[in-house]
Scaffold this motif. Structure first.
Motif, PDB file in Angstrom:
ATOM      1  N   ARG A  36       0.815  -1.222   0.000  1.00 42.08           N
ATOM      2  CA  ARG A  36       0.000   0.000   0.000  1.00 42.08           C
ATOM      3  C   ARG A  36       0.845   1.267   0.000  1.00 42.08           C
ATOM      4  O   ARG A  36       0.378   2.330  -0.396  1.00 42.08           O
ATOM      5  CB  ARG A  36      -0.934   0.011   1.208  1.00 42.08           C
ATOM      6  N   ALA A  37       2.080   1.161   0.454  1.00 38.72           N
ATOM      7  CA  ALA A  37       2.944   2.335   0.520  1.00 38.72           C
ATOM      8  C   ALA A  37       3.384   2.810  -0.859  1.00 38.72           C
ATOM      9  O   ALA A  37       3.800   3.954  -1.024  1.00 38.72           O
ATOM     10  CB  ALA A  37       4.182   2.033   1.373  1.00 38.72           C
ATOM     11  N   PHE A  38       3.283   1.934  -1.867  1.00 35.31           N
ATOM     12  CA  PHE A  38       3.837   2.233  -3.182  1.00 35.31           C
ATOM     13  C   PHE A  38       2.733   2.595  -4.187  1.00 35.31           C
ATOM     14  O   PHE A  38       1.804   1.811  -4.383  1.00 35.31           O
ATOM     15  CB  PHE A  38       4.609   1.020  -3.706  1.00 35.31           C
ATOM     16  N   PRO A  39       2.834   3.738  -4.835  1.00 41.41           N
ATOM     17  CA  PRO A  39       1.835   4.128  -5.842  1.00 41.41           C
ATOM     18  C   PRO A  39       2.112   3.436  -7.173  1.00 41.41           C
ATOM     19  O   PRO A  39       2.445   4.072  -8.179  1.00 41.41           O
ATOM     20  CB  PRO A  39       2.021   5.645  -5.928  1.00 41.41           C
ATOM     21  N   LEU A  40       1.962   2.100  -7.182  1.00 44.50           N
ATOM     22  CA  LEU A  40       2.259   1.290  -8.353  1.00 44.50           C
ATOM     23  C   LEU A  40       1.113   0.329  -8.626  1.00 44.50           C
ATOM     24  O   LEU A  40       0.321   0.020  -7.732  1.00 44.50           O
ATOM     25  CB  LEU A  40       3.534   0.452  -8.123  1.00 44.50           C
ATOM     26  N   ALA A  41       1.038  -0.203  -9.843  1.00 48.34           N
ATOM     27  CA  ALA A  41       0.193  -1.363 -10.101  1.00 48.34           C
ATOM     28  C   ALA A  41       0.780  -2.553  -9.365  1.00 48.34           C
ATOM     29  O   ALA A  41       2.005  -2.705  -9.287  1.00 48.34           O
ATOM     30  CB  ALA A  41       0.136  -1.641 -11.599  1.00 48.34           C
ATOM     31  N   LYS A  42      -0.096  -3.416  -8.818  1.00 54.99           N
ATOM     32  CA  LYS A  42       0.343  -4.528  -7.976  1.00 54.99           C
ATOM     33  C   LYS A  42      -0.164  -5.839  -8.580  1.00 54.99           C
ATOM     34  O   LYS A  42      -1.363  -6.016  -8.767  1.00 54.99           O
ATOM     35  CB  LYS A  42      -0.154  -4.331  -6.552  1.00 54.99           C
ATOM     36  N   ILE A  43       0.754  -6.758  -8.844  1.00 52.97           N
ATOM     37  CA  ILE A  43       0.440  -8.003  -9.535  1.00 52.97           C
ATOM     38  C   ILE A  43       0.516  -9.162  -8.547  1.00 52.97           C
ATOM     39  O   ILE A  43       1.523  -9.332  -7.857  1.00 52.97           O
ATOM     40  CB  ILE A  43       1.410  -8.264 -10.707  1.00 52.97           C
ATOM     41  N   LEU A  44      -0.546  -9.980  -8.516  1.00 52.69           N
ATOM     42  CA  LEU A  44      -0.628 -11.118  -7.605  1.00 52.69           C
ATOM     43  C   LEU A  44      -0.586 -12.422  -8.402  1.00 52.69           C
ATOM     44  O   LEU A  44      -1.066 -12.487  -9.527  1.00 52.69           O
ATOM     45  CB  LEU A  44      -1.932 -11.068  -6.806  1.00 52.69           C
TER      46      LEU A  44
ATOM     47  N   ALA B  80       7.512   8.166  -8.501  1.00 49.50           N
ATOM     48  CA  ALA B  80       6.871   6.858  -8.621  1.00 49.50           C
ATOM     49  C   ALA B  80       5.524   6.959  -9.327  1.00 49.50           C
ATOM     50  O   ALA B  80       5.193   6.136 -10.192  1.00 49.50           O
ATOM     51  CB  ALA B  80       6.706   6.234  -7.239  1.00 49.50           C
ATOM     52  N   LYS B  81       4.727   7.964  -8.966  1.00 51.30           N
ATOM     53  CA  LYS B  81       3.411   8.114  -9.590  1.00 51.30           C
ATOM     54  C   LYS B  81       3.526   8.393 -11.081  1.00 51.30           C
ATOM     55  O   LYS B  81       2.743   7.873 -11.888  1.00 51.30           O
ATOM     56  CB  LYS B  81       2.640   9.245  -8.897  1.00 51.30           C
TER      57      LYS B  81
ATOM     58  N   ALA C 208      -1.590   3.128 -11.259  1.00 49.95           N
ATOM     59  CA  ALA C 208      -1.089   3.228  -9.888  1.00 49.95           C
ATOM     60  C   ALA C 208      -2.160   2.845  -8.875  1.00 49.95           C
ATOM     61  O   ALA C 208      -3.294   3.327  -8.932  1.00 49.95           O
ATOM     62  CB  ALA C 208      -0.596   4.644  -9.609  1.00 49.95           C
ATOM     63  N   GLY C 209      -1.804   1.966  -7.945  1.00 55.24           N
ATOM     64  CA  GLY C 209      -2.698   1.574  -6.865  1.00 55.24           C
ATOM     65  C   GLY C 209      -3.630   0.437  -7.190  1.00 55.24           C
ATOM     66  O   GLY C 209      -4.265  -0.124  -6.303  1.00 55.24           O
ATOM     67  N   HIS C 210      -3.766   0.041  -8.463  1.00 55.36           N
ATOM     68  CA  HIS C 210      -4.673  -1.033  -8.839  1.00 55.36           C
ATOM     69  C   HIS C 210      -4.021  -2.398  -8.613  1.00 55.36           C
ATOM     70  O   HIS C 210      -2.812  -2.559  -8.792  1.00 55.36           O
ATOM     71  CB  HIS C 210      -5.077  -0.906 -10.309  1.00 55.36           C
TER      72      HIS C 210
END
Length: 449
Positions: free
Chosen positions: A159-167, A236-237, A244-246
């Protein structure tokens, strides 16, 4: 604050340790690794900059330990303008848990053993939680993103990172460094991809993300350090763009089956993909399409490609509603105890209290997406063909009817327990994420009071 000098070089001019800074106040340990792929030097440059910023001339590390390591030293030491990605095999597929080294060990197997030992030593010295950032760049234009295990601890860190997050990448790609660090050592681990290999801005983005992690963990005072003179979050943004954030879940991997594999020029990362309709690559003069709807992820445009490597992936967006539902469900210990009791085709795996066996012919509803929702990682499973929403609904109804009929037929002889007495090769194996069952030690994050 104290500093540790880099140890003797593994190869001429190179040491495993980039820098090692410790504050006088105990706190979390942040491990940064660059150059796991030797043609991706941006992470090494970014780590060097951060250590210079918190060095003896400007002691700004308030708590904890920051230690940065080089990855594939042998490949990094190759005498070329751009080092080879690896020598014998991809180092980021070599962390399979096998620690023994024979006379015929590859270069990357030896690198893996040395790096795994270094990480184990760092973890053994830690007094608080250990976080690991594995820094990479990509071969084609792409927004910055991060890859993480879908544990609650990893989500909190992400959550700290304004990036797309892949699981879900670890289910498709065995041997990842971050998976080994999580499963073997209990680290909260992430891969971060900052941009193209040849883009100078990639090092700036990595530097910004290291600083964001340090601020989040309470290691430095927010705003005390900048990335190339800019605010880290702004850097980063900008690199992440509108994604970002998704959160996204991996849906499909397409491997390279022939050396003729080539991505199409207009196949751009995070572009929309239609199942069986969008042509993304060619191989042996034939068009290659995806089997699932979603977004194109990590199209392979490496100069050095080999059969069996990743061609591209397809990902799908995970909504915030489902993320919230997932967090509530996986915290319910009673739910996990009931799954093998109430669901058809599901039973507890012998000797592993956090793992279940799923009989695919009986488990009508407990498929991959539902297992992910409940917080289970698939250790062994069968890839199933992509289905439309209507096909999934109809297929689920049919599978439920078949499972009920199968159980009724065996009711007179002991029901499901009699039909499925032991683990079978065809059973899926699913296990709860380690960090959900064994949370890391508390970290002094900026979210805490």
């Amino acid at each position: 604050m104290t500093r540790t000098q880099a140890h003797e070089p593994h190869a001429p001019g190179l040491a495993r340790t980039i820098g090692d800074d410790r504050a006088r106040v105990e706190g979390p340990t942040l491990v940064v690794i660059g150059g796991l792929h030797a043609n991706e030097p941006a992470g090494i440059e970014a780590a060097r900059r951060v250590h210079d910023a918190v060095g003896e001339g400007a002691p700004r590390l308030d708590a904890g330990r920051l230690v940065s390591l080089r990855g594939n030293l042998t490949a990094l030491a190759t005498d070329t303008t751009m080092p080879r990605r690896y020598i014998d095999e991809d180092l980021n597929r070599a962390f399979t848990g096998e620690t023994g080294l024979g006379d015929d060990a590859t270069v990357e197997q030896r690198e893996r053993a040395e790096l795994a030992t270094a990480l184990a030593e760092i973890v053994s010295e830690a007094t608080h939680a250990v976080y690991l950032l594995d820094l990479h760049t990509v071969s084609s234009d792409s927004p910055a993103f991060m890859v993480l295990e879908d544990s609650l601890a990893a989500r909190r860190f992400a959550r700290a990172f304004p990036l797309a997050k892949i699981l879900g990448l670890e289910e498709e790609l065995p041997g990842l460094l971050i998976d080994d660090a999580t499963q073997r050592l209990g680290c909260v681990s992430c891969i971060i991809e900052s941009g193209r290999h040849d883009d100078p801005r990639s090092a700036d983005v990595h530097e910004a993300l290291i600083l964001i992690a340090m601020e989040h963990l309470g290691m430095v005072t927010p705003g005390s350090l900048t990335s190339a003179g800019e605010d880290p979050r702004s850097v980063a943004k900008e690199a992440a763009g509108p994604r970002a954030g998704h959160y996204y879940d991996l849906r499909q991997r397409i491997g390279i089956a022939h050396e003729s594999f080539a991505m199409l020029p207009d196949a751009v990362a995070f572009s929309r993909v239609r199942a069986k309709r969008t042509v993304l690559a060619t191989e042996r003069s034939k068009a290659i399409t995806a089997e699932a709807d979603g977004l194109l992820f990590m199209p392979n445009r490496q100069d050095e490609r080999r059969v069996g490597e990743d061609g591209f992936f397809v990902i799908q967006r995970v909504g915030n509603f489902w993320l919230g539902v997932s967090e509530v469900l996986r915290r319910r210990e009673r739910l996990h105890r009931l799954l093998p009791v109430v669901l058809p085709g599901v039973r507890r795996r012998s000797g592993d209290p956090h793992a279940i066996l799923v009989a695919p012919e009986y488990a009508a509803i407990l498929r991959r997406e539902i297992l992910h929702l409940l917080g289970y990682r698939l250790i062994r499973w069968t890839h199933t063909r992509y289905l439309t929403r209507r096909q999934r609904i109809m297929g689920g109804i049919g599978a439920l009817l078949r499972s009920c009929l199968g159980i009724l037929r065996r009711a007179a002889t002991g029901g499901e327990r009699s039909a499925l007495p032991e683990e079978r090769e065809t059973d899926w194996i699913a296990r709860r994420h380690r960090l959900d069952t064994q949370p890391p030690r508390p970290a002094r994050t900026m979210e805490q009071p």
